[in-house]
Design a protein around this motif. Structure first.
Motif, short mmCIF file in Angstrom:
data_model
loop_
_atom_site.label_atom_id
_atom_site.label_comp_id
_atom_site.label_asym_id
_atom_site.label_seq_id
_atom_site.Cartn_x
_atom_site.Cartn_y
_atom_site.Cartn_z
N ALA A 267 0.77 -1.47 -0.49
CA ALA A 267 -0.13 -0.35 -0.08
C ALA A 267 0.83 1.44 -0.01
O ALA A 267 2.22 1.65 0.65
CB ALA A 267 -0.62 -0.17 1.08
N SER B 103 -5.96 -0.27 8.82
CA SER B 103 -4.23 -0.17 9.07
C SER B 103 -3.69 -0.57 10.42
O SER B 103 -5.23 -0.58 10.96
CB SER B 103 -4.06 1.03 8.72
OG SER B 103 -4.13 1.90 9.77
N TYR C 112 -1.04 -0.82 13.08
CA TYR C 112 0.85 -0.52 13.64
C TYR C 112 1.55 -1.46 14.67
O TYR C 112 1.92 -1.75 15.42
CB TYR C 112 0.59 0.72 13.24
CG TYR C 112 1.27 1.16 11.69
CD1 TYR C 112 1.91 1.23 10.72
CD2 TYR C 112 -0.90 2.01 11.16
CE1 TYR C 112 2.15 1.34 9.52
CE2 TYR C 112 -0.03 2.13 9.78
CZ TYR C 112 0.83 1.92 9.26
OH TYR C 112 0.63 2.13 7.76
N GLU D 179 -2.94 -2.15 5.40
CA GLU D 179 -1.96 -0.79 5.94
C GLU D 179 -1.25 -1.56 7.28
O GLU D 179 -1.92 -2.20 8.45
CB GLU D 179 -1.85 -0.01 6.13
CG GLU D 179 -2.20 1.06 5.45
CD GLU D 179 -2.35 2.87 6.13
OE1 GLU D 179 -2.00 3.12 6.80
OE2 GLU D 179 -2.88 3.76 5.66
N TRP E 183 1.98 -1.15 4.20
CA TRP E 183 2.34 -0.11 4.44
C TRP E 183 3.80 0.34 3.45
O TRP E 183 5.03 -0.54 3.90
CB TRP E 183 2.62 0.52 5.57
CG TRP E 183 2.22 2.09 5.69
CD1 TRP E 183 3.59 3.50 5.06
CD2 TRP E 183 1.29 3.43 4.16
NE1 TRP E 183 3.51 4.05 4.31
CE2 TRP E 183 2.21 4.61 4.16
CE3 TRP E 183 0.30 2.96 3.70
CZ2 TRP E 183 1.10 5.12 3.14
CZ3 TRP E 183 0.03 3.41 2.22
CH2 TRP E 183 1.07 5.11 2.29
#
Ligand code: P53
Length: 477
Positions: A16, A315, A317, A375, A423
């Protein structure tokens, strides 16, 4: 022992990016200025500045050049194809299509650029996955209308959506409306209201109210875009895009549990509206309590109900942790605490692979919709060796650990997961700091924080590792 099971057939492995973080060419092909073009270079400790005009003599604006994907994309897509990508997530730079944002006719050169880009992907059997709005609202809409403060933004966004769906529906099946629409939960940080909604609060303004009103307009625009997209082509899959950072309670104290529940409600009501088509009860009560005189019409509520999303793109993270702060409502700027059980990245992001499995189950329980991890990744400093290698074992470990948890969610918990697009598969400009040195890629781009460098691309160790993950459909991690 390693889990050698494969992911389901047709699993969308890919990567992405977002237009403003890699394209550069900020004034080519008739493109208008966007909010990203007025965002200066920052760092971990120094927030990016938002200037009102371009002050090139004083500041560096990393998104102007980015990695010049606009001119390098054939070479870049070829590298992604070499890695075996099944899909490629990017976004449309709104101001390439509508340079000011409020025109009635689109800019043909901008449309042509994405036609060529999507053709280049399809040439290698790479399916484009496209976000309509990813932190790059046309600047004119901010200066003239105040961004998403203004209801007329719905109309402008729908014009963008209609033009894109009509033009690209034979090339692009997977869409998302607003990137990380819920980042603005933290309305105290100027960056989020700006990137999500093009809003620069003035002194004394109620930022919280501004945020909820803007988000409401965006959610209505999103729902109407979903309906419009399905009218244009019933095969289109149109999803939301949520920044999932699950929030854990610091302890099992009942007050901590209750407060954490409110924290999760506060960060994820956006996906409730996207997926359920109505506002959660607690939030309507919250508006009352706060005396927020919200502009929410019955027509809006009807639109929300009809235009629910086909899938939840998100997403992932890091995770967050909170504890009861002595007040009822969660404020993301002040109420997060450190989690003693996880380690943070160099930029302070708390790395938590297990949290990804938790998030996948949480979304599934709540919405029973297909999910798409659009992501995930580690922002880290890389060292290019003299022979043009990058030994990024830390990135491989991060991805390995997250894909392992994702595999358990899919194969052991039955989560319906469409794909995984890490990502910044090619290094690009950080959204948060504007740095190049906060790198996520499996492809290294020779460029420093100030835009110096050859812009040459080099394969990192993670490139070969991920290539094998895709080739074995996740059996070998
Ligand atoms: P950077 C905050 C928290 C989680 C995700 O972020 C975020 C942000 C915003 O900084 O953004 C998403 O580049 C976003 C991408 C961004 C990526 O995560 O700050 O969708 O545009 O680049 C990584 O390290």
């Amino acid at each position: 022992a390693e889990d050698i099971r494969e992911f389901p057939p047709n699993f969308l492995w890919g990567g992405a990016v977002a237009a403003h973080q890699l394209e550069g060419a900020y004034q080519e092909g008739g493109k208008g200025l966007s909010i990203a073009d007025l965002f200066t270079l920052g760092s971990k400790d120094q927030p990016r500045k938002i200037t009102s005009t371009i002050e090139d003599d004083k500041y560096y604006y990393p998104n102007h050049q980015a990695i010049d994907f606009y001119h390098h994309y054939p070479e870049d897509i070829k590298l992604l194809a070499e890695m075996g990508f099944k899909c490629f997530r990017t976004s449309i730079a709104w101001s390439r299509i509508f340079p000011n944002g409020d025109e009635t006719e689109p800019n043909e050169a901008g449309l042509k650029f994405y036609d060529d880009l999507f053709d280049e992907c399809l040439k290698y059997g790479i399916e484009p996955v496209v976000t309509l709005s990813h932190f790059e609202i046309p600047l004119h809409l901010v200066q003239e209308y105040g961004g998403w403060r203004d209801r007329r933004m719905i109309e402008f966004f729908l014009r963008l959506a209609e033009v894109c769906f009509k033009r690209y529906h034979h090339k692009v099946k997977y869409w998302m409306t607003f990137n990380e629409i819920n980042n603005q939960t933290n309305f105290e940080t100027a960056g989020h209201l700006y990137t999500n909604s093009g809003i620069i609060p003035t002194a004394g303004e109620n930022r919280e109210k501004l945020m909820y009103q803007a988000a409401h307009y965006e959610l209505v625009a999103s729902a109407q875009a979903v309906t419009l997209g399905h009218d244009i082509d019933p095969d289109l899959q149109i999803g939301s895009m949520i920044a999932m950072c699950p929030i854990y309670p610091l302890t099992s104290k009942p007050e901590d549990i209750l407060f954490t529940q409110r924290a999760m409600q506060t960060r994820y009501w956006f996906s409730d509206v996207h997926a359920n088509g109505f506002y959660p009860e607690w939030l309507l009560k919250f508006f009352e309590k706060k005396h927020f005189d919200m502009d929410i019409t019955t027509a809006d509520l009807a639109a929300l109900q009809v235009g629910t999303v086909d899938y939840i793109g998100f997403s992932y993270y890091m995770s967050f942790t909170t504890k009861y702060a002595g007040h009822e409502d969660f404020n993301e700027e002040y109420d997060l605490v450190e989690n003693p059980y996880v380690k943070a990245s160099e930029w302070g992001w708390q790395i938590d692979p297990v949290g990804l499995r938790y998030a996948l189950n949480w979304f599934t329980d709540r919405y029973h919709l297909p999910l798409f991890v659009v992501e995930n990744g580690l922002g880290a400093v890389d060292q290019l060796t003299e022979d043009h290698k990058v030994h990024d074992d830390y990135r491989i470990k991060y991805m390995h650990d997250h894909i392992t948890q994702m595999k358990k969610a899919v194969l052991d918990d039955g989560v319906d997961l469409m794909g995984y697009t890490p990502w910044g598969c090619i290094d690009l400009v950080s959204a948060g700091t504007g740095e190049m040195s906060k790198r996520y890629g499996m492809i290294y781009v020779d460029e420093d924080d100030h835009g110096n460098g050859s812009l040459n691309r080099y394969r990192k160790d993670s490139f070969y590792w991920f290539k094998n993950v895709i080739a074995t459909n996740g059996a070998e991690l």
